[in-house]
Design a protein around this motif. Structure first.
Motif, PDB file in Angstrom:
ATOM      1  N   TRP A 181       0.832  -1.194   0.150  1.00 13.77           N
ATOM      2  CA  TRP A 181       0.057  -0.027  -0.243  1.00 13.77           C
ATOM      3  C   TRP A 181       0.948   1.174   0.085  1.00 13.77           C
ATOM      4  N   SER A 182       1.984   1.227   0.627  1.00 10.67           N
ATOM      5  CA  SER A 182       2.756   2.529   0.765  1.00 10.67           C
ATOM      6  C   SER A 182       3.971   2.329   0.061  1.00 10.67           C
ATOM      7  N   ASN A 183       4.156   1.080  -0.707  1.00 12.87           N
ATOM      8  CA  ASN A 183       5.254   1.018  -1.660  1.00 12.87           C
ATOM      9  C   ASN A 183       4.823   0.809  -3.073  1.00 12.87           C
ATOM     10  N   THR A 184       4.773   1.886  -3.847  1.00 16.66           N
ATOM     11  CA  THR A 184       4.205   1.797  -4.980  1.00 16.66           C
ATOM     12  C   THR A 184       5.101   1.765  -6.279  1.00 16.66           C
ATOM     13  N   VAL A 221       9.432  -5.490  14.366  1.00 12.26           N
ATOM     14  CA  VAL A 221       8.443  -5.362  13.693  1.00 12.26           C
ATOM     15  C   VAL A 221       7.131  -5.133  14.473  1.00 12.26           C
ATOM     16  N   SER A 222       5.999  -4.955  13.913  1.00 15.54           N
ATOM     17  CA  SER A 222       4.801  -4.786  14.563  1.00 15.54           C
ATOM     18  C   SER A 222       3.612  -5.415  13.611  1.00 15.54           C
ATOM     19  N   THR A 223       2.508  -5.795  14.335  1.00 12.13           N
ATOM     20  CA  THR A 223       1.507  -6.364  13.782  1.00 12.13           C
ATOM     21  C   THR A 223       0.322  -5.520  14.144  1.00 12.13           C
ATOM     22  N   SER A 224      -0.822  -5.263  13.318  1.00 12.60           N
ATOM     23  CA  SER A 224      -1.992  -4.810  13.397  1.00 12.60           C
ATOM     24  C   SER A 224      -3.158  -5.355  12.386  1.00 12.60           C
ATOM     25  N   ASP A 225      -4.258  -5.417  13.035  1.00 11.40           N
ATOM     26  CA  ASP A 225      -5.369  -5.702  12.003  1.00 11.40           C
ATOM     27  C   ASP A 225      -6.487  -4.628  11.884  1.00 11.40           C
ATOM     28  N   ALA A 226      -6.047  -3.260  12.468  1.00 10.47           N
ATOM     29  CA  ALA A 226      -6.959  -2.278  12.474  1.00 10.47           C
ATOM     30  C   ALA A 226      -7.579  -1.982  10.869  1.00 10.47           C
ATOM     31  N   TYR A 227      -6.547  -1.996   9.968  1.00 10.91           N
ATOM     32  CA  TYR A 227      -6.769  -1.704   8.580  1.00 10.91           C
ATOM     33  C   TYR A 227      -6.388  -2.769   7.609  1.00 10.91           C
ATOM     34  N   ASP A 228      -6.878  -2.847   6.468  1.00 11.66           N
ATOM     35  CA  ASP A 228      -6.494  -4.012   5.769  1.00 11.66           C
ATOM     36  C   ASP A 228      -5.362  -3.342   4.682  1.00 11.66           C
ATOM     37  N   VAL A 229      -4.981  -2.373   4.702  1.00 11.01           N
ATOM     38  CA  VAL A 229      -3.907  -1.993   4.152  1.00 11.01           C
ATOM     39  C   VAL A 229      -2.512  -2.347   4.793  1.00 11.01           C
ATOM     40  N   VAL A 249      20.210 -12.064  11.625  1.00  8.80           N
ATOM     41  CA  VAL A 249      19.299 -11.377  12.575  1.00  8.80           C
ATOM     42  C   VAL A 249      19.207 -12.303  14.055  1.00  8.80           C
ATOM     43  N   ASP A 250      19.421 -11.611  14.934  1.00 10.88           N
ATOM     44  CA  ASP A 250      19.526 -12.587  16.050  1.00 10.88           C
ATOM     45  C   ASP A 250      18.291 -12.947  17.049  1.00 10.88           C
ATOM     46  N   TYR A 251      17.309 -11.567  16.820  1.00 12.90           N
ATOM     47  CA  TYR A 251      16.160 -11.775  17.477  1.00 12.90           C
ATOM     48  C   TYR A 251      15.095 -10.897  16.737  1.00 12.90           C
ATOM     49  N   VAL A 252      13.884 -11.157  16.863  1.00 10.10           N
ATOM     50  CA  VAL A 252      12.949 -10.120  16.313  1.00 10.10           C
ATOM     51  C   VAL A 252      11.873  -9.790  17.527  1.00 10.10           C
ATOM     52  N   THR A 253      11.827  -8.415  17.490  1.00 14.27           N
ATOM     53  CA  THR A 253      10.830  -8.061  18.600  1.00 14.27           C
ATOM     54  C   THR A 253       9.563  -7.535  17.953  1.00 14.27           C
ATOM     55  N   CYS A 254       8.457  -8.344  18.356  1.00 13.43           N
ATOM     56  CA  CYS A 254       7.254  -7.842  17.643  1.00 13.43           C
ATOM     57  C   CYS A 254       6.203  -6.920  18.463  1.00 13.43           C
ATOM     58  N   GLY A 255       5.879  -5.883  18.123  1.00 12.10           N
ATOM     59  CA  GLY A 255       5.253  -4.788  18.675  1.00 12.10           C
ATOM     60  C   GLY A 255       3.701  -5.160  18.242  1.00 12.10           C
ATOM     61  N   HIS A 256       2.916  -4.041  18.407  1.00  9.68           N
ATOM     62  CA  HIS A 256       1.513  -3.980  18.094  1.00  9.68           C
ATOM     63  C   HIS A 256       1.169  -2.504  17.566  1.00  9.68           C
ATOM     64  N   GLY A 257       0.165  -2.231  16.503  1.00  8.24           N
ATOM     65  CA  GLY A 257      -0.245  -1.030  16.298  1.00  8.24           C
ATOM     66  C   GLY A 257       0.953  -0.403  15.590  1.00  8.24           C
ATOM     67  N   GLY A 258       0.468   1.133  15.317  1.00  8.27           N
ATOM     68  CA  GLY A 258       1.502   1.921  14.461  1.00  8.27           C
ATOM     69  C   GLY A 258       0.942   3.432  14.366  1.00  8.27           C
ATOM     70  N   TYR A 259       1.287   4.055  13.339  1.00  6.03           N
ATOM     71  CA  TYR A 259       0.962   5.322  13.128  1.00  6.03           C
ATOM     72  C   TYR A 259      -0.415   5.396  12.367  1.00  6.03           C
ATOM     73  N   LEU A 260      -1.084   4.218  11.977  1.00  3.07           N
ATOM     74  CA  LEU A 260      -2.450   4.281  11.581  1.00  3.07           C
ATOM     75  C   LEU A 260      -3.432   4.077  12.684  1.00  3.07           C
ATOM     76  N   ASP A 261      -2.849   3.132  13.736  1.00  3.46           N
ATOM     77  CA  ASP A 261      -3.716   3.063  14.858  1.00  3.46           C
ATOM     78  C   ASP A 261      -2.821   3.042  16.039  1.00  3.46           C
ATOM     79  N   PHE A 262      -2.451   4.364  16.266  1.00  6.03           N
ATOM     80  CA  PHE A 262      -1.356   4.691  17.396  1.00  6.03           C
ATOM     81  C   PHE A 262      -1.759   4.387  18.603  1.00  6.03           C
ATOM     82  N   GLU A 263      -3.373   4.259  18.781  1.00  7.07           N
ATOM     83  CA  GLU A 263      -3.603   4.064  20.260  1.00  7.07           C
ATOM     84  C   GLU A 263      -3.262   2.570  20.836  1.00  7.07           C
ATOM     85  N   ARG A 264      -2.946   1.697  19.833  1.00  9.18           N
ATOM     86  CA  ARG A 264      -2.542   0.286  20.045  1.00  9.18           C
ATOM     87  C   ARG A 264      -1.226   0.116  20.321  1.00  9.18           C
ATOM     88  N   LEU A 265      -0.400   1.323  20.029  1.00 11.65           N
ATOM     89  CA  LEU A 265       1.014   1.170  20.234  1.00 11.65           C
ATOM     90  C   LEU A 265       1.360   1.164  21.729  1.00 11.65           C
TER      91      LEU A 265
END
Length: 578
Positions: A181-184, A221-229, A249-265
């Motif tokens: 969606w953000s890389n066209t 990285v982070s995951t969110s299902d607030a928007y389908d984009v 890569v020695d470890y992967v940290t997974c967060g929640h939310g982001g700039y589209l659904d900041f309240e979940r961050l």
């Protein structure tokens, strides 16, 4: 040890032994001094190392002039920071923690008011941080940012950091490249998964070559299902697997939310706990080399143990929980998990102060950000023990009594009500705010441990105070609502019009169930904070029909990041009037 044995077990990471599985994860504490790390930020991190955290990921460093986001960001692109960081990293390592720094670029979601630079992004999309657009990067600018990440990692290594965490969470620059969606783009940096991940893989491979095989590299990285984009968990898993396959890569940290659904961050009490555990369980299934860290609302040792024992992650990042109690790990290791001061997920002084571009603190731990001035969140015994009387068992009185007792004084705390907490307890009576009551229970446990004498249902007047044998008296009686209900937007009115009718009540009276309310209620909310919002929500749960009146066009104006959450949680059941 047996109760939290998974949390307290060691872990090998790129030749480093982590003494347990608890990370104090990266977050913006905004504590730099004119862009340089100083005593405030150093003592803040050191306190968490002394408290037992196994790995500390230092505040993110913007790698490029176009990535500056806050006033408190560290300076980018200069070796001037190296000796200042060394003054931080060495004590942290001596305290037994592994220390890394996060490297970041926000991409489209920058802040030109602070950076005085355009936002660089893959495709020139809009910013979700402010009202600006962004600049579609040229290929040479992409190469410039790759080199900027690598140079920043080398600078971190020279500063004494044992690794870096490459930030690709929350729809930041690298996540923007990953997301169709953000890389066209239609060149080598867009389209296929290989092309969309080319930049992040080049950065990580370049850091490995430049910094060597014993240098830890993490990926956020982070995951969110607030928007389908945004990237689905399935797509994110493909991205993570591709990076894991490099072996760098020695470890992967997974967060929640982001700039589209900041309240979940940084979710408040309106969200459930252990939010990313289901996602990290999926990510664990696709990696062969990297360890997986679960973060976001892992508040307590019990949360941490549950995630690790179930195999949903290899590590847990507890940030706000270790802001509230930097000695969370050591207390748990000593079999004193009940003495951990639990975060109440209010976001008032951590995210709330950060959103106003101040250095962060904590509503329930006033030492946060002041460790360098106060000697940490630890107490030096007083040279001479005194008899101390604290009048009032609201939050100020409770903390004053606890601190005095921790220093060895003989403390008595007197409260006119039947329970401790004052107005703080009323806040805990609002929907979903039970963590406030948990904190009050914690104070009572501390008083039992410290021998504080607590007298309830006891009112002291001037004569009582004069006759009391205490050497020191602390008055912490708090405040009462304005009996005239004056409104700041009616400055000429000595009292609220209609007050004489006898049907106007304060939130305190409503929550104490002293108010005689009808079936229809008008909530007049000038403050735009939880006193109005939480009381209205409580009325809605009681089945009241209510109308929300406010003098401003914004609902819950002091809770900007929370408004979407409250609406989804069923908080708005009335109409707002200007």
């Amino acid at each position: 040890m047996t109760q939290h044995r998974h949390m307290l077990s060691p872990l090998q990471l790129r030749g480093h032994t982590l003494r347990n599985r608890v990370v104090f994860g990266a977050h913006t504490n905004n504590m730099s001094d004119d862009g340089l790390p100083g005593r405030r930020s150093g003592a803040y991190l050191l306190e968490r190392a002394l408290g037992g955290a196994a790995m500390i990921v230092c505040e993110p460093m913007p790698v490029h002039r176009t990535g500056v986001l806050t006033r408190g960001n560290y300076r980018h692109g200069t070796d001037e920071v190296i000796p200042y960081f060394r003054a931080i990293t060495e004590p942290v390592k001596e305290a037994g923690a592994v220390i890394l720094q996060q490297l970041y670029h926000i991409g489209a979601h920058g802040d030109s008011d602070l950076s005085f630079q355009p936002h660089w992004s893959p495709s020139g999309h809009a910013s979700y941080h402010d009202s600006d657009g962004s600049h579609r990067m040229t290929v040479s600018e992409i190469e410039e940012l790759i080199e900027a990440h690598i140079a920043a990692a080398v600078r971190c290594q020279k500063s004494g950091f044992q690794g870096v965490e490459v930030w690709a969470a929350y729809h930041s620059l690298l996540d923007q490249f990953w997301t169709p969606w953000s890389n066209t783009r239609d060149d080598d940096w867009g389209g296929s998964l290989e092309n969309r991940t080319r930049m992040s893989r080049r950065i990580i491979e370049g850091i490995r070559r430049a910094c060597g095989e014993d240098f830890v590299i993490g990926l956020a990285v982070s995951t969110s299902d607030a928007y389908d984009v945004t990237l689905s968990l399935e797509s994110l898993s493909e991205v993570v697997a591709l990076h894991d396959a490099t072996g760098h890569v020695d470890y992967v940290t997974c967060g929640h939310g982001g700039y589209l659904d900041f309240e979940r961050l940084m979710p408040t009490f309106l969200f459930g706990e252990k939010l990313t555990a289901p996602a990290t369980e999926v990510l664990k299934g696709v990696v062969k080399h990297a360890k997986i860290t679960s973060e976001v609302h892992v508040r307590t040792p019990e949360n941490a143990e549950a995630i690790l024992a179930s195999g949903q992650a290899d590590l847990v990042s507890i940030v706000r929980g270790q802001i509230a109690d930097p000695h969370l790990v050591n207390k748990t290791a000593a079999g004193r998990a009940e003495d951990v001061r639990g975060c109440i997920s209010c976001n008032q002084m951590c995210w709330g102060r950060r959103s106003r571009d101040y250095w962060i603190s904590c509503l329930i731990n006033p030492s946060v950000g002041r460790e360098w001035e106060w000697g940490g969140d630890r107490f030096t015994p007083a040279e001479t023990a005194k008899d101390v009387l604290v009048v009032g068992a609201g939050p100020a009185g409770l903390e004053a009594a606890r601190v005095a007792a921790e220093r060895g004084h003989r403390v008595e705390i007197v409260e006119a009500a039947a329970q401790i907490g004052g107005q703080f307890r009323l806040a805990g009576m609002q929907p979903r705010r039970g963590q406030v009551i948990d904190l009050l229970d914690w104070y009572e446990r501390q008083f039992n441990r410290l021998g504080v004498r607590l007298r309830l249902n006891t009112f002291l007047d001037e004569e009582d105070l004069a006759a009391h044998p205490a050497e020191t008296v602390i008055l912490a009686t708090g405040s009462l609502p304005d009996e005239n209900a004056r409104q700041r937007w009616l400055p000429s009115a000595p009292q609220l019009p209609g007050l004489e009718n006898g049907n106007v009540w304060s939130p305190e009276e409503v929550l104490r169930r002293e108010a005689r309310l009808g079936d229809t209620v008008i909530v007049l909310d000038e403050g735009g904070n939880w006193r109005g919002v939480g009381t209205a929500w409580a009325l809605a749960e009681q089945g009241k029909r209510w109308f929300w009146s406010r003098p401003t066009p914004l609902s819950a104006k002091r809770l900007r990041a929370l408004r979407p959450m409250v609406r989804r949680a069923g908080g708005w059941h009335g109409r707002a009037h200007g």
